[in-house]
Design a protein around this motif. Structure first.
Motif, mmCIF file in Angstrom:
data_model
loop_
_atom_site.group_PDB
_atom_site.id
_atom_site.type_symbol
_atom_site.label_atom_id
_atom_site.label_comp_id
_atom_site.label_asym_id
_atom_site.label_seq_id
_atom_site.Cartn_x
_atom_site.Cartn_y
_atom_site.Cartn_z
ATOM 1 N N ALA A 153 0.828 -1.204 0.000
ATOM 2 C CA ALA A 153 0.000 0.000 0.000
ATOM 3 C C ALA A 153 0.862 1.254 0.000
ATOM 4 C CB ALA A 153 -0.936 -0.027 1.206
ATOM 5 N N GLU A 154 1.861 1.275 0.847
ATOM 6 C CA GLU A 154 2.764 2.433 0.925
ATOM 7 C C GLU A 154 3.483 2.646 -0.406
ATOM 8 O OE1 GLU A 154 3.294 4.559 3.375
ATOM 9 O OE2 GLU A 154 2.833 3.610 5.301
ATOM 10 N N ARG A 155 4.042 1.577 -0.946
ATOM 11 C CA ARG A 155 4.835 1.707 -2.172
ATOM 12 C C ARG A 155 3.962 2.088 -3.372
ATOM 13 N NH1 ARG A 155 8.061 1.434 1.499
ATOM 14 N NH2 ARG A 155 9.964 0.137 1.478
ATOM 15 N N LEU A 156 2.771 1.533 -3.458
ATOM 16 C CA LEU A 156 1.904 1.836 -4.590
ATOM 17 C C LEU A 156 1.392 3.273 -4.527
ATOM 18 C CD1 LEU A 156 -0.020 -1.547 -4.840
ATOM 19 C CD2 LEU A 156 1.781 -0.707 -6.364
ATOM 20 N N ALA A 157 1.139 3.764 -3.331
ATOM 21 C CA ALA A 157 0.767 5.177 -3.205
ATOM 22 C C ALA A 157 1.913 6.065 -3.683
ATOM 23 C CB ALA A 157 0.413 5.495 -1.750
ATOM 24 N N ASP A 158 3.131 5.693 -3.341
ATOM 25 C CA ASP A 158 4.297 6.451 -3.811
ATOM 26 C C ASP A 158 4.392 6.439 -5.335
ATOM 27 O OD1 ASP A 158 5.071 7.063 -1.239
ATOM 28 O OD2 ASP A 158 6.513 5.421 -1.078
ATOM 29 N N ARG A 159 3.908 5.376 -5.959
ATOM 30 C CA ARG A 159 3.979 5.245 -7.411
ATOM 31 C C ARG A 159 2.838 5.973 -8.128
ATOM 32 N NH1 ARG A 159 6.250 -0.004 -9.891
ATOM 33 N NH2 ARG A 159 8.215 -0.246 -8.766
ATOM 34 N N GLY A 160 1.883 6.514 -7.386
ATOM 35 C CA GLY A 160 0.809 7.276 -8.011
ATOM 36 C C GLY A 160 -0.537 6.588 -8.046
ATOM 37 N N TYR A 161 -0.696 5.516 -7.272
ATOM 38 C CA TYR A 161 -1.984 4.834 -7.206
ATOM 39 C C TYR A 161 -2.828 5.383 -6.059
ATOM 40 C CZ TYR A 161 -0.312 0.996 -10.229
ATOM 41 O OH TYR A 161 0.168 0.241 -11.267
ATOM 42 N N ASP A 162 -4.130 5.574 -6.294
ATOM 43 C CA ASP A 162 -5.074 5.621 -5.196
ATOM 44 C C ASP A 162 -5.248 4.193 -4.706
ATOM 45 O OD1 ASP A 162 -5.423 8.352 -5.380
ATOM 46 O OD2 ASP A 162 -7.310 8.235 -6.506
ATOM 47 N N LEU A 163 -5.844 4.032 -3.529
ATOM 48 C CA LEU A 163 -5.865 2.707 -2.916
ATOM 49 C C LEU A 163 -7.246 2.336 -2.394
ATOM 50 C CD1 LEU A 163 -2.632 3.044 -0.742
ATOM 51 C CD2 LEU A 163 -2.822 1.730 -2.860
ATOM 52 N N ILE A 164 -7.548 1.055 -2.488
ATOM 53 C CA ILE A 164 -8.632 0.429 -1.734
ATOM 54 C C ILE A 164 -7.969 -0.648 -0.883
ATOM 55 C CG2 ILE A 164 -10.776 -0.895 -1.822
ATOM 56 C CD1 ILE A 164 -11.223 0.277 -4.636
ATOM 57 N N LEU A 165 -8.031 -0.477 0.418
ATOM 58 C CA LEU A 165 -7.370 -1.399 1.338
ATOM 59 C C LEU A 165 -8.409 -2.321 1.955
ATOM 60 C CD1 LEU A 165 -5.012 1.136 3.172
ATOM 61 C CD2 LEU A 165 -4.611 -0.143 1.045
ATOM 62 N N ALA A 166 -8.261 -3.612 1.724
ATOM 63 C CA ALA A 166 -9.242 -4.594 2.182
ATOM 64 C C ALA A 166 -8.621 -5.507 3.232
ATOM 65 C CB ALA A 166 -9.757 -5.425 1.007
ATOM 66 N N ALA A 167 -9.317 -5.651 4.343
ATOM 67 C CA ALA A 167 -8.904 -6.569 5.412
ATOM 68 C C ALA A 167 -10.006 -6.594 6.457
ATOM 69 C CB ALA A 167 -7.574 -6.147 6.036
ATOM 70 N N ARG A 168 -9.814 -7.424 7.488
ATOM 71 C CA ARG A 168 -10.819 -7.528 8.547
ATOM 72 C C ARG A 168 -10.704 -6.398 9.571
ATOM 73 N NH1 ARG A 168 -9.833 -11.125 11.863
ATOM 74 N NH2 ARG A 168 -7.754 -11.701 11.161
ATOM 75 N N ARG A 169 -9.483 -5.944 9.841
ATOM 76 C CA ARG A 169 -9.262 -5.012 10.953
ATOM 77 C C ARG A 169 -9.387 -3.564 10.470
ATOM 78 N NH1 ARG A 169 -3.746 -7.701 13.047
ATOM 79 N NH2 ARG A 169 -3.409 -7.651 10.794
ATOM 80 N N VAL A 170 -10.588 -3.032 10.561
ATOM 81 C CA VAL A 170 -10.870 -1.705 10.024
ATOM 82 C C VAL A 170 -10.072 -0.629 10.746
ATOM 83 C CG1 VAL A 170 -12.693 0.031 9.726
ATOM 84 C CG2 VAL A 170 -13.160 -2.376 9.225
ATOM 85 N N ASP A 171 -9.878 -0.778 12.046
ATOM 86 C CA ASP A 171 -9.141 0.252 12.793
ATOM 87 C C ASP A 171 -7.725 0.396 12.261
ATOM 88 O OD1 ASP A 171 -8.601 -2.338 13.724
ATOM 89 O OD2 ASP A 171 -8.091 -1.642 15.748
ATOM 90 N N ARG A 172 -7.082 -0.718 11.966
ATOM 91 C CA ARG A 172 -5.715 -0.649 11.443
ATOM 92 C C ARG A 172 -5.703 -0.121 10.017
ATOM 93 N NH1 ARG A 172 -2.026 -5.521 13.729
ATOM 94 N NH2 ARG A 172 -0.528 -4.274 12.551
ATOM 95 N N LEU A 173 -6.702 -0.505 9.225
ATOM 96 C CA LEU A 173 -6.792 0.014 7.860
ATOM 97 C C LEU A 173 -6.985 1.529 7.872
ATOM 98 C CD1 LEU A 173 -9.099 -2.589 6.054
ATOM 99 C CD2 LEU A 173 -6.614 -2.367 5.875
ATOM 100 N N GLU A 174 -7.836 2.009 8.755
ATOM 101 C CA GLU A 174 -8.091 3.451 8.805
ATOM 102 C C GLU A 174 -6.848 4.215 9.234
ATOM 103 O OE1 GLU A 174 -11.503 3.641 11.336
ATOM 104 O OE2 GLU A 174 -12.923 3.460 9.654
ATOM 105 N N ALA A 175 -6.113 3.679 10.195
ATOM 106 C CA ALA A 175 -4.873 4.332 10.610
ATOM 107 C C ALA A 175 -3.864 4.373 9.464
ATOM 108 C CB ALA A 175 -4.280 3.595 11.816
#
Length: 266
Positions: free
Chosen positions: A23-45
């Protein structure tokens, strides 16, 4: 940091480890992101951190990929959202113990998360990307796909499946602008080991790759158009010889006649 918008990357298992670094590297490359996982609190952070640092748009998508309904929701998003140009199939789990110590519930869960979910998501992404003739799919497999004897055969088998669908899909995608890659990490520092009750440093001292190094190397392989990327393998000739032997054997794997060594002799 890239200022060129590359579309949106959907990353599964993005709340920690390999997925978080992607996620970090792809944002650096110019991508917007959709982050999918169970732990929403960690995703939001993570989303807040990435947006503050890069300015990229980051959406959080709660998805438990052991749940068929959640898998279907991510499938629909891949099919319907024309901004998505990259899928990183990273979510995965391991088992504590082997096939001999686990019941049907645990076995079904690892097969669902490691096989069913990434297969269905790769299929949805591939169909959408081919229709637009643009996109990429990155499947996070494992070197254990090649050496199932080293650890539990179920986990190794799930990762061999990802290698197989990647190679098969790559053949189908020739002549298109859609790319597919399987990344085969060795032991990598991530939470998957802790969750399965394994101390990876004790098991493999001096053999555990840092997650950031793994992802950076994998992205080099993706940029080069590799179908199979094995960041820890020092001697590429070994893999090339393996592939050459596999392809040499391929024309001989189906015959009308039984091989002489299996014929019954009086």
């Amino acid at each position: 940091m890239s200022t060129d918008f590359k579309g949106t990357a959907l990353v599964t298992g993005a709340s920690s480890g390999i997925g978080e670094v992607y996620a970090e590297r792809l944002a650096d490359r110019g991508y917007d992101l959709i982050l999918a996982a169970r732990r929403v609190d960690r995703l939001e952070a993570l989303a807040q951190k990435i947006t503050a640092r890069t300015g990229r748009k980051v959406e959080v998508l709660r998805a438990d990929l052991s749940d068929r309904k959640d898998i279907a929701a991510v499938e629909r998003r891949l099919a319907d959202d024309a901004t998505i140009t990259l899928l990183v199939n990273n979510a995965g789990i391991s088992l504590e113990g082997s096939i001999l110590e686990n019941g049907s519930e645990n076995i079904e869960r690892i097969v669902t998360v490691n096989v069913l979910a990434p297969t269905l998501l790769a299929a949805a992404a591939a169909q959408a990307f081919v229709a637009r003739d643009k996109g990429g799919i990155i499947n996070i497999a494992s070197v254990l796909a090649f050496v199932p004897e080293m650890m539990d055969g179920i986990y190794s088998g799930t990762k061999a499946h990802l290698v197989g669908i990647t190679q098969g899909l790559a053949a189908k995608l020739q002549g298109t602008q859609v790319r597919v890659q399987a990344v085969l990490p060795g032991a990598t520092r991530s939470e998957i080991w802790e969750k399965s009750g394994k101390d990876v440093d004790a098991m493999m001292p001096g053999m555990v790759m840092d997650t950031a190094d793994l992802v950076d190397a994998a992205l080099v392989g993706f940029d080069r158009g590799e179908v199979i990327t094995i960041p820890p393998l020092q001697d590429e000739a070994q893999y090339k010889a393996f592939e050459a032997a596999r392809m040499a054997m391929a024309p001989n794997l189906s015959r009308k006649e039984v091989a002489p060594r299996y014929r019954q002799h009086a």
